[in-house]
Design a protein around this motif. Structure first.
Motif, PDB file in Angstrom:
ATOM      1  N   GLY A 156       0.811  -1.209   0.000  1.00 20.33           N
ATOM      2  CA  GLY A 156       0.000   0.000   0.000  1.00 20.33           C
ATOM      3  C   GLY A 156       0.842   1.255   0.000  1.00 20.33           C
ATOM      4  N   ALA A 157       1.967   1.214   0.725  1.00 13.97           N
ATOM      5  CA  ALA A 157       2.869   2.368   0.725  1.00 13.97           C
ATOM      6  C   ALA A 157       3.430   2.614  -0.669  1.00 13.97           C
ATOM      7  CB  ALA A 157       3.999   2.136   1.727  1.00 13.97           C
ATOM      8  N   ARG A 158       3.790   1.552  -1.381  1.00 15.42           N
ATOM      9  CA  ARG A 158       4.302   1.729  -2.741  1.00 15.42           C
ATOM     10  C   ARG A 158       3.218   2.287  -3.661  1.00 15.42           C
ATOM     11  NH1 ARG A 158       8.706  -2.919  -4.420  1.00 15.42           N
ATOM     12  NH2 ARG A 158       9.886  -2.888  -2.457  1.00 15.42           N
ATOM     13  N   ALA A 159       1.968   1.858  -3.448  1.00 14.94           N
ATOM     14  CA  ALA A 159       0.873   2.375  -4.265  1.00 14.94           C
ATOM     15  C   ALA A 159       0.636   3.859  -4.016  1.00 14.94           C
ATOM     16  CB  ALA A 159      -0.403   1.585  -3.985  1.00 14.94           C
ATOM     17  N   LEU A 160       1.068   4.358  -2.858  1.00 15.69           N
ATOM     18  CA  LEU A 160       0.986   5.780  -2.549  1.00 15.69           C
ATOM     19  C   LEU A 160       2.330   6.477  -2.710  1.00 15.69           C
ATOM     20  CD1 LEU A 160      -1.338   5.681   0.595  1.00 15.69           C
ATOM     21  CD2 LEU A 160      -1.948   6.340  -1.745  1.00 15.69           C
ATOM     22  N   ARG A 161       3.307   5.734  -3.200  1.00 15.42           N
ATOM     23  CA  ARG A 161       4.674   6.258  -3.372  1.00 15.42           C
ATOM     24  C   ARG A 161       5.188   6.897  -2.086  1.00 15.42           C
ATOM     25  NH1 ARG A 161       4.508   8.196  -9.744  1.00 15.42           N
ATOM     26  NH2 ARG A 161       4.600   6.067 -10.543  1.00 15.42           N
ATOM     27  N   ARG A 162       5.023   6.131  -1.014  1.00 15.25           N
ATOM     28  CA  ARG A 162       5.492   6.551   0.298  1.00 15.25           C
ATOM     29  C   ARG A 162       6.611   5.626   0.752  1.00 15.25           C
ATOM     30  NH1 ARG A 162       1.322   9.354   3.287  1.00 15.25           N
ATOM     31  NH2 ARG A 162       2.722   9.242   5.085  1.00 15.25           N
ATOM     32  N   THR A 163       7.655   6.198   1.360  1.00 17.02           N
ATOM     33  CA  THR A 163       8.734   5.396   1.923  1.00 17.02           C
ATOM     34  C   THR A 163       8.760   5.467   3.446  1.00 17.02           C
ATOM     35  OG1 THR A 163      10.288   7.248   1.729  1.00 17.02           O
ATOM     36  CG2 THR A 163      10.169   5.704  -0.122  1.00 17.02           C
ATOM     37  N   ASP A 164       7.907   6.309   4.036  1.00 20.50           N
ATOM     38  CA  ASP A 164       7.943   6.513   5.487  1.00 20.50           C
ATOM     39  C   ASP A 164       6.975   5.614   6.231  1.00 20.50           C
ATOM     40  OD1 ASP A 164       5.818   7.934   4.257  1.00 20.50           O
ATOM     41  OD2 ASP A 164       5.657   9.302   5.965  1.00 20.50           O
ATOM     42  N   VAL A 165       6.060   4.949   5.526  1.00 23.42           N
ATOM     43  CA  VAL A 165       5.074   4.092   6.168  1.00 23.42           C
ATOM     44  C   VAL A 165       5.118   2.711   5.532  1.00 23.42           C
ATOM     45  CG1 VAL A 165       3.572   6.019   6.789  1.00 23.42           C
ATOM     46  CG2 VAL A 165       3.235   4.873   4.592  1.00 23.42           C
ATOM     47  N   GLY A 166       4.412   1.749   6.150  1.00 20.70           N
ATOM     48  CA  GLY A 166       4.347   0.405   5.600  1.00 20.70           C
ATOM     49  C   GLY A 166       5.458  -0.519   6.040  1.00 20.70           C
ATOM     50  N   HIS A 167       6.376  -0.018   6.868  1.00 16.81           N
ATOM     51  CA  HIS A 167       7.458  -0.859   7.387  1.00 16.81           C
ATOM     52  C   HIS A 167       7.861  -0.325   8.757  1.00 16.81           C
ATOM     53  CE1 HIS A 167      10.894   1.994   6.465  1.00 16.81           C
ATOM     54  NE2 HIS A 167       9.933   2.514   5.714  1.00 16.81           N
ATOM     55  N   LEU A 168       8.656  -1.103   9.478  1.00 17.50           N
ATOM     56  CA  LEU A 168       9.088  -0.723  10.831  1.00 17.50           C
ATOM     57  C   LEU A 168      10.604  -0.791  10.959  1.00 17.50           C
ATOM     58  CD1 LEU A 168       6.267  -2.414  12.965  1.00 17.50           C
ATOM     59  CD2 LEU A 168       6.595   0.030  12.522  1.00 17.50           C
ATOM     60  N   ALA A 169      11.284  -0.451   9.905  1.00 13.07           N
ATOM     61  CA  ALA A 169      12.741  -0.331   9.969  1.00 13.07           C
ATOM     62  C   ALA A 169      13.098   1.043  10.523  1.00 13.07           C
ATOM     63  CB  ALA A 169      13.336  -0.510   8.578  1.00 13.07           C
ATOM     64  N   PRO A 170      14.314   1.199  11.047  1.00 15.80           N
ATOM     65  CA  PRO A 170      14.719   2.504  11.570  1.00 15.80           C
ATOM     66  C   PRO A 170      14.514   3.615  10.539  1.00 15.80           C
ATOM     67  CG  PRO A 170      16.282   0.846  12.269  1.00 15.80           C
ATOM     68  CD  PRO A 170      15.338   0.160  11.314  1.00 15.80           C
ATOM     69  N   GLY A 171      13.945   4.715  11.004  1.00 16.47           N
ATOM     70  CA  GLY A 171      13.642   5.848  10.140  1.00 16.47           C
ATOM     71  C   GLY A 171      12.205   5.901   9.681  1.00 16.47           C
ATOM     72  N   ALA A 172      11.478   4.777   9.790  1.00 15.42           N
ATOM     73  CA  ALA A 172      10.075   4.754   9.390  1.00 15.42           C
ATOM     74  C   ALA A 172       9.209   5.487  10.419  1.00 15.42           C
ATOM     75  CB  ALA A 172       9.587   3.318   9.249  1.00 15.42           C
ATOM     76  N   ARG A 173       8.080   5.984   9.981  1.00 10.42           N
ATOM     77  CA  ARG A 173       7.129   6.526  10.926  1.00 10.42           C
ATOM     78  C   ARG A 173       6.641   5.398  11.821  1.00 10.42           C
ATOM     79  NH1 ARG A 173       2.037   9.796   8.565  1.00 10.42           N
ATOM     80  NH2 ARG A 173       0.937   7.794   8.774  1.00 10.42           N
ATOM     81  N   ALA A 174       6.549   5.668  13.094  1.00  4.52           N
ATOM     82  CA  ALA A 174       6.223   4.615  14.059  1.00  4.52           C
ATOM     83  C   ALA A 174       4.722   4.363  14.086  1.00  4.52           C
ATOM     84  CB  ALA A 174       6.732   4.993  15.446  1.00  4.52           C
ATOM     85  N   ASP A 175       4.233   3.754  12.995  1.00  7.73           N
ATOM     86  CA  ASP A 175       2.847   3.316  12.863  1.00  7.73           C
ATOM     87  C   ASP A 175       2.837   1.803  13.010  1.00  7.73           C
ATOM     88  OD1 ASP A 175       2.453   5.956  12.202  1.00  7.73           O
ATOM     89  OD2 ASP A 175       1.761   5.576  10.155  1.00  7.73           O
ATOM     90  N   LEU A 176       2.157   1.307  13.997  1.00  3.94           N
ATOM     91  CA  LEU A 176       2.204  -0.131  14.239  1.00  3.94           C
ATOM     92  C   LEU A 176       0.902  -0.637  14.833  1.00  3.94           C
ATOM     93  CD1 LEU A 176       2.748  -0.686  17.592  1.00  3.94           C
ATOM     94  CD2 LEU A 176       4.839   0.515  16.927  1.00  3.94           C
ATOM     95  N   VAL A 177       0.687  -1.933  14.667  1.00  3.94           N
ATOM     96  CA  VAL A 177      -0.477  -2.618  15.209  1.00  3.94           C
ATOM     97  C   VAL A 177       0.001  -3.764  16.094  1.00  3.94           C
ATOM     98  CG1 VAL A 177      -2.666  -3.764  14.688  1.00  3.94           C
ATOM     99  CG2 VAL A 177      -1.710  -2.113  13.064  1.00  3.94           C
ATOM    100  N   VAL A 178      -0.474  -3.778  17.312  1.00  7.73           N
ATOM    101  CA  VAL A 178      -0.221  -4.895  18.221  1.00  7.73           C
ATOM    102  C   VAL A 178      -1.417  -5.827  18.129  1.00  7.73           C
ATOM    103  CG1 VAL A 178       0.314  -5.598  20.578  1.00  7.73           C
ATOM    104  CG2 VAL A 178       1.057  -3.344  19.745  1.00  7.73           C
TER     105      VAL A 178
END
Length: 411
Positions: A353-375
């Motif tokens: 979904g992040a690629r479909a929005l051409r976003r690199t800051d969301v959709g993953h939890l590697a260092p530097g990503a926006r801290a969006d997460l689901v527990v």
């Protein structure tokens, strides 16, 4: 801690702190360099959040110190879902249409006109209230990034106000004046294309990031779709396409030709369409909730993935063909009905979904990503498909702050 603002972002006065979330059963980072497989899975994991972004992720045994500690209690953590296709600015209800369809009437795009009439009659506050409820519903189920389209106004004033409403809820706003031809232009479809590419575009472009077109029988043909997309691109908007939903057509190849970020639906693809997508940067966004709700065939996700195309999953939450906001449900459908593996489906609903929005800051939890997460109330992400229909969202964090679900135990 100061609470989140209504849209789920951290308030300006929230003091930055480092927060360690440990006790994670499995952490899906979507970074193969950090863990196993496409989802970069790390067992017995932890992550550190600082200033709304991920500062560190890896095994708990190597976790650095932080100002505060949160215990996930053995639950798994996945990136926040990135829903790259929704239509939640609308008024009215089409439950009777759904009932009729389930009784044997086929789906046709003309049902959109019912929603257009109700949306035009609604006030701005009514549209915002309904869209906010749906956004909160999606967020409670793990969606932390949501694209919102116009397309139920189909007049200059109504399309512009739909985008203004959407812009209060997300930065991913899409101008979809080319959804269908409205009744007042039934005898002059070319005149409506002129409006969409002229006065309406002038009013809507300042409020949109994207331009979209329903390239489909009963909506806009290839020539009109190309003209509409190019007009938006000339105004600085990025392109996306509704295509190949109701039958074979030019949508997928047109999207690839113009470098659109995505073509959405892809229910009826021919080998040439798959080849065009696999050799381009255009993401094939699949919407299995639509096919479930309309009793259409499901897209051949396996053919797309095996050919090397990038695949995303999205909800297409709308009042007509798919009134669900649950990406967890879409993941389960993708695994069960489209032969995607659980890992592929999770990746598609997050990084895809992040690629479909051409976003690199969301959709993953590697260092530097926006801290969006689901527990998740589960030890492993496979439970998203393993236990379909069961609410499993224990907590949702956006930009490093809890925005839905229960508070986790702080140490």
């Amino acid at each position: 801690m100061t609470g989140p603002t209504p849209d789920g972002t951290a308030p300006a006065d929230a003091a930055p702190e480092t927060v360690l979330i440990d006790g994670i059963g499995v952490l899906a980072t979507n970074d193969p360099a950090l863990g196993e497989g496409a989802t970069g899975a790390v067992a017995d994991a932890a992550l550190v959040i600082e200033g709304g972004t991920v500062a560190w992720a890896g095994p708990s045994s190597r976790a650095p110190a932080a100002d505060a500690r949160v215990d996930a209690g053995g639950r798994c953590v996945v990136p926040g879902f990135v829903d790259s296709h929704s239509h939640i600015v609308f008024a009215g209800d089409r439950g009777k249409e759904f009932g009729a369809r389930m009784s044997g009437r086929p789906y046709e795009a003309g049902g959109i006109r019912t929603t257009v009439a109700a949306t035009r009659a609604a006030s701005d506050s009514e549209l915002l209230d309904k869209a906010t409820r749906l956004l909160n519903e999606a967020r409670a189920q793990g969606t932390t990034t949501l694209e919102i389209k116009s397309g139920y106004g189909l007049s200059t004033a109504d399309e512009e106000r739909a985008l203004r409403v959407a812009g209060r809820l997300t930065e991913e706003t899409t101008y979809l004046g080319a959804h269908i031809v409205p009744p007042e232009y039934a005898d002059d479809p070319q005149g409506y294309v002129d409006l969409v590419t002229g006065e309406m575009l002038d009013a809507c472009a300042p409020h949109a990031r994207w331009i979209d077109v329903f390239c489909e029988r009963g909506a806009f043909d290839e020539e009109a779709s190309r003209r509409i997309l190019k007009a938006g691109m000339d105004r600085g908007l990025l392109a996306r396409v509704h295509g190949n939903q109701l039958g074979p057509g030019p949508g997928a190849r047109l999207a690839a030709e113009l470098g659109a970020a995505s073509v959405d639906h892809c229910t009826y693809l021919e080998p040439g369409d798959v080849e065009a997508l696999a050799s381009s940067d255009t993401v094939a966004t699949l919407l299995p909730g639509v096919d479930f709700s309309t009793r259409q065939p499901y897209p051949d996700a396996r053919a797309l993935i095996d050919a090397g195309a990038t695949v995303a999953l999205a909800s297409d939450c709308n009042p007509g063909s798919c009134f669900t906001s649950s990406l967890a449900f879409c993941i389960a459908l993708a695994v069960r009905e489209m032969r995607m593996t659980p890992e592929e489906a999770l990746w598609a609903a997050t990084a895809g979904g992040a690629r479909a929005l051409r976003r690199t800051d969301v959709g993953h939890l590697a260092p530097g990503a926006r801290a969006d997460l689901v527990v998740l109330e589960a030890p492993d992400p496979v439970y998203l498909a393993y236990r379909p229909g069961v609410p499993m969202t224990a907590a949702v964090w956006r930009e490093g702050r809890p925005v839905a679900g229960s508070e986790l135990t702080r140490g």
